[in-house]
Write a protein that holds these residues in place. Structure first.
Motif, PDB file in Angstrom:
ATOM      1  N   CYS A 192       0.928  -1.664  -0.109  1.00 16.50           N
ATOM      2  CA  CYS A 192       0.678  -0.020   0.226  1.00 16.50           C
ATOM      3  C   CYS A 192       1.125   0.943   0.338  1.00 16.50           C
ATOM      4  N   HIS A 203      -0.239   4.467   1.396  1.00 10.09           N
ATOM      5  CA  HIS A 203       0.069   5.102   2.404  1.00 10.09           C
ATOM      6  C   HIS A 203       0.825   4.511   3.093  1.00 10.09           C
ATOM      7  N   GLN A 204       0.527   3.625   4.196  1.00  6.17           N
ATOM      8  CA  GLN A 204       2.169   2.873   4.737  1.00  6.17           C
ATOM      9  C   GLN A 204       2.858   2.294   4.921  1.00  6.17           C
ATOM     10  N   GLY A 205       2.669   1.792   3.706  1.00  6.26           N
ATOM     11  CA  GLY A 205       3.639  -0.222   3.585  1.00  6.26           C
ATOM     12  C   GLY A 205       2.550  -0.992   4.105  1.00  6.26           C
ATOM     13  N   CYS A 206       1.646  -0.978   4.543  1.00 10.60           N
ATOM     14  CA  CYS A 206       0.815  -2.184   4.679  1.00 10.60           C
ATOM     15  C   CYS A 206       0.677  -3.446   2.896  1.00 10.60           C
ATOM     16  N   PRO A 231      -7.016   7.258   2.292  1.00 14.45           N
ATOM     17  CA  PRO A 231      -5.928   8.116   2.599  1.00 14.45           C
ATOM     18  C   PRO A 231      -4.904   7.964   1.889  1.00 14.45           C
ATOM     19  N   CYS A 289      -6.565  -1.859   1.150  1.00 12.78           N
ATOM     20  CA  CYS A 289      -6.190  -1.851   1.805  1.00 12.78           C
ATOM     21  C   CYS A 289      -6.068  -2.074   3.120  1.00 12.78           C
ATOM     22  N   CYS A 302      -5.530  -1.474   6.320  1.00  9.50           N
ATOM     23  CA  CYS A 302      -4.749  -0.490   7.324  1.00  9.50           C
ATOM     24  C   CYS A 302      -5.287   0.495   8.664  1.00  9.50           C
ATOM     25  N   HIS A 303      -5.463   1.120   6.855  1.00  8.58           N
ATOM     26  CA  HIS A 303      -6.267   2.346   6.548  1.00  8.58           C
ATOM     27  C   HIS A 303      -7.610   2.783   5.978  1.00  8.58           C
ATOM     28  N   GLY A 304      -7.866   1.400   5.628  1.00 12.43           N
ATOM     29  CA  GLY A 304      -8.824   0.936   4.196  1.00 12.43           C
ATOM     30  C   GLY A 304      -8.177   2.132   3.275  1.00 12.43           C
ATOM     31  N   SER A 305      -7.754   2.348   2.961  1.00 16.10           N
ATOM     32  CA  SER A 305      -7.401   2.661   1.565  1.00 16.10           C
ATOM     33  C   SER A 305      -7.704   1.075   0.338  1.00 16.10           C
TER      34      SER A 305
END
Ligand code: FES
Length: 156
Positions: free
Chosen positions: A101, A103-106, A136, A118, A120-123
């Motif tokens: 991802c 966003h932050q790499g998940c 995000p 994703c 982790c934060h819903g992207s």
């Protein structure tokens, strides 16, 4: 002059005996030791899958990411260990993207309803081109070059 046995020879003989004992001990199983390391490779290296072999028809061959039959039309397959997601937006059209991802790499978690998701934060990213469908994340998933040969999908 009296020649005594060389201590070096005695040490070597002792070391050889100890080594033999260790090797023999390894073969005894040792109770709760794991029996073997199982390789994730479904086929032996250098052995191309036989397309007529039904047992290997659904398992990717050596060097393959996946089989075309593994990729649902309108969906995709996340290969977490390879950090790649392969999608099939239309019948017979395969695409691949990084599964990391932006966003932050998940590592992305699911593919459904036309998006790679994703957890982790819903992207969400579109299966057609990896573009952002919902943040995000602001950057698309980078594309990966693949080749499709017969039923096999490989990184190019
Ligand atoms: Fe994927 Fe944040 S790391 S949405």
């Amino acid at each position: 002059m009296n020649a005594a046995p060389t201590p070096r020879r005695a040490v070597l003989a002792t070391a050889a005996s100890a080594t033999a004992a260790l090797v023999a001990g390894c073969g005894d199983g040792g109770g709760d030791a794991p029996a073997a390391t199982v390789s994730p490779a479904p086929t032996a290296p250098g052995t191309p899958p036989d397309p007529t072999d039904s047992a290997s028809a659904s398992a990717p061959g050596a060097g393959e990411l996946a089989r075309t039959a593994d990729i649902p039309s309108g969906g995709g397959l996340i290969l977490k260990e390879r950090k790649v997601v392969v999608t099939q937006p239309e019948d017979g059209e395969f695409k691949a993207f990084s599964a990391v991802c932006t966003h932050q790499g998940c590592i992305v978690a699911t593919v459904d309803n036309g998006t790679i998701n994703c957890a982790c934060h819903g992207s969400r990213f579109r299966i057609t081109d990896g573009s952002v469908a919902r943040g995000p994340a602001t950057r698309p998933l980078p594309g990966e070059q693949i080749t499709v040969t017969g039923d096999g999908i490989r990184l190019a």
